[in-house]
Design an enzyme around this catalytic site. Structure first.
Site, mmCIF file in Angstrom:
data_model
loop_
_atom_site.group_PDB
_atom_site.id
_atom_site.type_symbol
_atom_site.label_atom_id
_atom_site.label_comp_id
_atom_site.label_asym_id
_atom_site.label_seq_id
_atom_site.Cartn_x
_atom_site.Cartn_y
_atom_site.Cartn_z
ATOM 1 N N VAL A 160 91.305 22.116 80.637
ATOM 2 C CA VAL A 160 91.466 20.943 79.767
ATOM 3 C C VAL A 160 90.871 19.693 80.412
ATOM 4 O O VAL A 160 90.122 18.944 79.778
ATOM 5 C CB VAL A 160 92.960 20.720 79.422
ATOM 6 C CG1 VAL A 160 93.171 19.373 78.758
ATOM 7 C CG2 VAL A 160 93.448 21.829 78.513
ATOM 8 N N THR B 261 100.548 20.140 77.887
ATOM 9 C CA THR B 261 101.560 20.528 76.904
ATOM 10 C C THR B 261 102.930 20.387 77.561
ATOM 11 O O THR B 261 103.224 21.095 78.530
ATOM 12 C CB THR B 261 101.311 21.984 76.460
ATOM 13 O OG1 THR B 261 99.979 22.050 75.935
ATOM 14 C CG2 THR B 261 102.307 22.427 75.409
ATOM 15 N N LEU C 254 92.326 21.844 71.927
ATOM 16 C CA LEU C 254 91.071 22.597 72.086
ATOM 17 C C LEU C 254 91.361 24.074 72.303
ATOM 18 O O LEU C 254 92.415 24.445 72.824
ATOM 19 C CB LEU C 254 90.246 22.041 73.255
ATOM 20 C CG LEU C 254 90.774 22.125 74.693
ATOM 21 C CD1 LEU C 254 90.635 23.504 75.295
ATOM 22 C CD2 LEU C 254 90.042 21.114 75.551
ATOM 23 N N GLU D 141 89.880 27.440 74.160
ATOM 24 C CA GLU D 141 88.896 27.920 75.129
ATOM 25 C C GLU D 141 87.876 28.774 74.386
ATOM 26 O O GLU D 141 88.203 29.492 73.453
ATOM 27 C CB GLU D 141 89.592 28.733 76.225
ATOM 28 C CG GLU D 141 90.344 27.838 77.190
ATOM 29 C CD GLU D 141 91.151 28.607 78.226
ATOM 30 O OE1 GLU D 141 90.867 29.789 78.478
ATOM 31 O OE2 GLU D 141 92.087 28.011 78.777
ATOM 32 N N CYS E 72 98.227 29.691 77.122
ATOM 33 C CA CYS E 72 99.041 28.785 76.296
ATOM 34 C C CYS E 72 100.109 29.473 75.452
ATOM 35 O O CYS E 72 101.290 29.154 75.593
ATOM 36 C CB CYS E 72 98.126 27.962 75.402
ATOM 37 S SG CYS E 72 97.139 26.795 76.351
HETATM 38 N N1 LIG Z 1 93.676 25.884 78.613
HETATM 39 C C1 LIG Z 1 93.836 25.569 77.329
HETATM 40 O O1 LIG Z 1 93.227 26.151 76.441
HETATM 41 C C2 LIG Z 1 94.782 24.466 76.940
HETATM 42 C C3 LIG Z 1 94.697 23.924 75.661
HETATM 43 C C4 LIG Z 1 95.560 22.895 75.302
HETATM 44 C C5 LIG Z 1 96.495 22.441 76.213
HETATM 45 N N2 LIG Z 1 96.575 22.995 77.448
HETATM 46 C C6 LIG Z 1 97.557 22.451 78.401
HETATM 47 O O2 LIG Z 1 96.880 21.592 79.301
HETATM 48 C C7 LIG Z 1 97.482 21.665 80.606
HETATM 49 C C8 LIG Z 1 96.437 22.044 81.635
HETATM 50 O O3 LIG Z 1 95.972 23.346 81.314
HETATM 51 P P1 LIG Z 1 94.664 23.966 81.981
HETATM 52 O O4 LIG Z 1 94.393 25.240 81.278
HETATM 53 O O5 LIG Z 1 93.587 22.934 82.036
HETATM 54 O O6 LIG Z 1 95.199 24.239 83.464
HETATM 55 P P2 LIG Z 1 94.339 24.613 84.749
HETATM 56 O O7 LIG Z 1 95.250 25.390 85.612
HETATM 57 O O8 LIG Z 1 93.022 25.179 84.343
HETATM 58 O O9 LIG Z 1 94.035 23.186 85.421
HETATM 59 C C9 LIG Z 1 94.970 22.406 86.079
HETATM 60 C C10 LIG Z 1 94.290 21.668 87.219
HETATM 61 O O10 LIG Z 1 95.230 20.757 87.801
HETATM 62 C C11 LIG Z 1 95.007 20.743 89.201
HETATM 63 N N3 LIG Z 1 96.179 20.182 89.881
HETATM 64 C C12 LIG Z 1 97.369 20.778 90.150
HETATM 65 N N4 LIG Z 1 98.180 19.898 90.766
HETATM 66 C C13 LIG Z 1 97.502 18.752 90.898
HETATM 67 C C14 LIG Z 1 97.811 17.486 91.451
HETATM 68 N N5 LIG Z 1 98.996 17.251 91.987
HETATM 69 N N6 LIG Z 1 96.874 16.535 91.426
HETATM 70 C C15 LIG Z 1 95.656 16.765 90.887
HETATM 71 N N7 LIG Z 1 95.313 17.951 90.332
HETATM 72 C C16 LIG Z 1 96.222 18.922 90.352
HETATM 73 C C17 LIG Z 1 94.701 22.189 89.539
HETATM 74 O O11 LIG Z 1 94.032 22.299 90.789
HETATM 75 C C18 LIG Z 1 93.818 22.581 88.352
HETATM 76 O O12 LIG Z 1 92.451 22.336 88.617
HETATM 77 C C19 LIG Z 1 98.641 22.640 80.466
HETATM 78 O O13 LIG Z 1 99.804 21.924 80.166
HETATM 79 C C20 LIG Z 1 98.241 23.471 79.274
HETATM 80 O O14 LIG Z 1 99.332 24.025 78.618
HETATM 81 C C21 LIG Z 1 95.728 23.990 77.844
#
Ligand SMILES: NC(=O)c1ccc[n+]([C@@H]2O[C@H](COP(=O)([O-])OP(=O)(O)OC[C@H]3O[C@@H](n4cnc5c(N)ncnc54)[C@H](O)[C@@H]3O)[C@@H](O)[C@H]2O)c1
Length: 444
Positions: A11, A121, A151, A153, A261
């Site tokens: 995201v 989320t 979004l 993926e 998700c």
């Molecule tokens: N992946 C999807 O399709 C999607 C869609 C909508 C919403 N979401 C939501 O968005 C959020 C993120 O999802 P994602 O898939 O991008 O997760 P992800 O695991 O791909 O990315 C999270 C990132 O945060 C970083 N991180 C962790 N702790 C940190 C800190 N203290 N400081 C800085 N960076 C830190 C990690 O290294 C990682 O790169 C979740 O809540 C998810 O539910 C995801």
């Protein structure tokens, strides 16, 4: 506008890149130094169609930067997005430690008004918790806004640049104006920016994902019935999907929903409901049905091989939880692999993008093929777990000549049952009658 995005995963990287693409000055912050180094060197860390081109262009234009330093990355920003993980905790509720930890850290370094945006989320009430965490250390003015991300993926760039809607939860006029200005370029075709209170915005995201998971699960149950009643789920799907009230999308049965998700969000919503003494019965059933559906293909495979898979070797096409991504979080293929290995079978897998992630996770428990046809060598059957486009119209002659026997178990209903029967395959899919060659012989 100057923007910071904290968390540069699926995201965060899409969010940061797309905001840079509309001319904003974006700094992405991540705790993972290896990731930040790669990104700073122009090396993209996820597979997402169309993203790399925008990512490289915006780095070149100096609108997109990466850092591990939260203070440095956020100090000039007007808006700070939190795109951090919210994984399930031990009891299934969303674990807010990343979000609240970063909120406290921001509070320690903030010096002027900023809008802090929950893009992750998060359960209802999180905006208030983020506010409190920040206010522990920062006594100046700031706003916390809920802006859930919708979004998908695989089509994330398109979804972000042309969203069906943007949901913004805020009770601050000042923050509302800033968010409106930021998102205006993305809604020029007239799709709405829906302003609402923080709690409604937070719940909207869980409601959307839980509804979609329910729709898929409903079709998985219809598919189970089709198999028992002699109906064809493809026909039923078309029959109901042409009703506009139902719609054509999300009606495809398969081997259970997965991904980063749906499983965690459904679980977290059930948990949120529990906490206010509400038993969300439908979602409890959805989770239960989905667990069973993940093993649906395995049951068919076992039945075909007389309940004994020891020493059997399978080709597996597809590892990602869905096509056009390298994401394997909660991928149905992983459940299938685990179950087959426990039964004593061996597996050679192929996936266009997700093999490295699986190798990092399970290593040499299975073997990996260079291409989809190499995976078939010496296999007793081909199993399909992800509907990548390149699997849809394969070279059947190559399949016939490489597989040991002409047997396919397809968890994604890729092939026409009659056509594949003509080719002499034994073929099982989901919610449709098996194809059994007329002479009953599908050995080579
Ligand atoms: N992946 C999807 O399709 C999607 C869609 C909508 C919403 N979401 C939501 O968005 C959020 C993120 O999802 P994602 O898939 O991008 O997760 P992800 O695991 O791909 O990315 C999270 C990132 O945060 C970083 N991180 C962790 N702790 C940190 C800190 N203290 N400081 C800085 N960076 C830190 C990690 O290294 C990682 O790169 C979740 O809540 C998810 O539910 C995801």
């Amino acid at each position: 506008m100057k923007i910071a995005v904290v968390g540069t995963g699926y995201v965060g990287l899409v969010t940061g890149t797309c905001f840079a693409e509309t001319g904003n000055d974006v700094t992405c912050v991540d705790i993972d130094a290896g990731k930040v180094e790669k990104l700073s060197n122009g090396q993209i860390t996820i597979y997402e169609p169309g993203l790399e081109k925008l990512f490289l262009r915006n780095i070149k234009e100096d609108r997109l930067r990466f850092t591990v330093n939260l203070e440095e990355g956020t100090k000039d920003a007007r808006i700070i997005f939190l795109a951090l993980p919210t994984p399930p905790g031990d009891d299934g509720s969303a674990d807010l430690r990343y979000i609240l930890g970063v909120a406290e850290d921001l509070g320690k370094t903030m010096k002027d008004y900023k809008v802090i945006v929950d893009k992750s989320t998060v359960p209802v009430g999180t905006a208030e918790k983020v506010h409190q965490a920040l206010a522990k250390y920062y006594k100046g003015e700031f706003d916390v806004v809920s802006n859930p991300e919708f979004l998908r993926e695989g089509v994330a760039v398109d979804d972000f640049l042309k969203p069906d809607r943007v949901v913004v939860g805020t009770s601050s006029d000042k923050a509302q104006k800033i968010m409106q200005e930021l998102y205006n370029p993305f809604v020029r075709q007239g799709n709405p920016i829906l302003f609402m209170d923080e709690r409604s915005a937070e719940l909207t995201k869980y409601a959307a994902n839980s509804f979609l998971a329910t729709k898929i699960t409903f079709m998985n149950e219809i598919a189970q019935l089709c198999e028992r009643l002699g109906a064809d789920v493809d026909m039923v799907r078309r029959g109901i999907g042409s009703d506009e009230r139902i719609g054509k999308r999300f009606l495809f049965p398969g081997i259970g929903y997965g991904g980063s998700c749906f499983p965690k969000d459904v679980q977290a919503l059930v948990k949120s409901a529990d906490e206010v003494n509400y038993n969300f019965r439908i979602l409890n059933a959805v989770m239960d049905v989905n667990e069973k559906q993940k093993l649906h293909l395995l049951q068919k495979i076992k039945k075909y091989f007389n309940n004994s898979l020891k020493g059997r070797h399978f080709a597996l096409w597809g590892l990602a939880f869905k096509p056009n991504t390298d994401d394997i979080r909660e991928a149905p293929a992983l459940y299938l692999i685990d179950a087959l290995l426990k039964e004593g079978a061996t597996i050679c897998a192929y996936d266009p993008e997700a093999m490295n992630n699986v190798m990092n996770m399970i290593g040499a428990k299975i073997t990996y093929a260079e291409n989809q046809y190499d995976a078939l060598k010496d296999a007793d059957a081909l199993l399909i777990a992800t509907e990548w486009n390149e699997f849809r119209t394969p070279n059947f002659l190559k399949i016939v000549t490489t597989l040991k026997t002409r047997v396919i178990f397809d968890g994604r209903n890729l092939f026409d049952v009659n056509a594949i029967k003509e080719l002499g395959f034994y073929y099982e899919s989901v919610g449709r009658a098996p194809a059994i060659p007329s002479n009953g012989n599908h050995s080579k």
